[in-house]
Design a protein around this motif. Structure first.
Motif, short mmCIF file in Angstrom:
data_model
loop_
_atom_site.label_atom_id
_atom_site.label_comp_id
_atom_site.label_asym_id
_atom_site.label_seq_id
_atom_site.Cartn_x
_atom_site.Cartn_y
_atom_site.Cartn_z
N PHE A 82 0.82 -1.21 0.00
CA PHE A 82 0.00 0.00 0.00
C PHE A 82 0.85 1.27 0.00
N ILE A 85 1.73 1.92 -3.66
CA ILE A 85 0.52 2.28 -4.41
C ILE A 85 0.05 3.68 -4.03
N ASP A 86 0.07 3.99 -2.74
CA ASP A 86 -0.38 5.31 -2.27
C ASP A 86 0.54 6.44 -2.75
N GLU A 113 -4.75 1.77 -10.48
CA GLU A 113 -4.19 0.85 -9.48
C GLU A 113 -4.54 1.36 -8.08
N TYR A 114 -4.45 2.66 -7.88
CA TYR A 114 -4.81 3.24 -6.58
C TYR A 114 -6.31 3.02 -6.29
N ASP A 116 -8.24 0.68 -7.43
CA ASP A 116 -8.42 -0.75 -7.13
C ASP A 116 -8.01 -1.06 -5.70
N ALA A 117 -6.91 -0.47 -5.26
CA ALA A 117 -6.44 -0.68 -3.89
C ALA A 117 -7.46 -0.15 -2.89
N GLN A 118 -8.08 0.99 -3.20
CA GLN A 118 -9.11 1.54 -2.32
C GLN A 118 -10.31 0.60 -2.23
N ARG A 121 -9.30 -2.18 0.05
CA ARG A 121 -9.30 -1.74 1.44
C ARG A 121 -10.71 -1.70 2.01
#
Length: 128
Positions: A82, A85-86, A113-114, A116-118, A121
Motif C-alpha cells: 500500500f 501504491i499510495d 491501481e490506486y 483498485d487498492a481503495q 481496502r
C-alpha cells in the motif's frame, strides 16, 4: 529492531488533507460508539458523537494489514504494497484533479491501481 506500523489507514492521510479547509489540520469524525445518556422521558441521546481529529487518527484500524506469527508482527503489506501504491496514487489523483492532460496520461495506470487498492481496502474493512 525496527518499529512496526500497527495503525493502518484504509484512507491515506494525504487524501484526507484534501477535505480540510484552508489552514485547517483537523476535521469532524463520527464517533460510532458514543456514550449514551437516558433522559427522564426515556429518550436516549448520544454524547460526544463527533471527534475533531487530524488524519493520523481518522480512517484507520489497528492491525488491519499487520500480520502476526507468534510474537512477531509484520507490516510489509502496509509498507511495501500500500505504501508504494499510495505514493504513486497521490501523484495520479492530483494529475486528474488538476486536469493536466500530460500528467493524466503519464499517471493513468497508477490512478486505476490506486482506485483498485481503495476498493480492496473497503472490502477488507467491511469484513472486520
Amino acid at each position: 529492531m525496527r518499529q512496526v506500523t500497527r495503525n493502518n489507514h484504509y484512507v491515506p492521510e494525504w487524501y484526507q488533507y484534501d477535505f480540510h479547509g484552508v489552514g485547517q489540520t483537523r476535521m469532524p469524525y463520527l464517533n460510532q460508539q458514543p456514550e449514551e445518556r437516558i433522559l427522564p422521558d426515556g429518550r436516549v441521546i448520544a454524547l460526544n458523537d463527533q471527534h475533531i481529529w487530524g488524519p493520523a487518527k481518522c480512517f484507520c484500524e489497528y492491525d488491519l494489514y499487520t500480520t502476526r506469527f507468534g510474537d512477531t508482527f509484520n507490516d510489509e503489506i502496509e509498507k511495501f504494497l500500500f505504501g508504494s501504491i499510495d505514493t504513486r496514487g497521490a501523484i495520479a489523483v492530483r494529475a486528474f484533479a488538476n486536469g493536466d492532460p500530460s500528467a493524466i496520461h503519464e499517471n493513468f495506470t497508477d490512478f486505476f491501481e490506486y482506485m483498485d487498492a481503495q476498493k480492496l481496502r473497503m472490502l477488507i474493512c467491511s469484513r472486520n
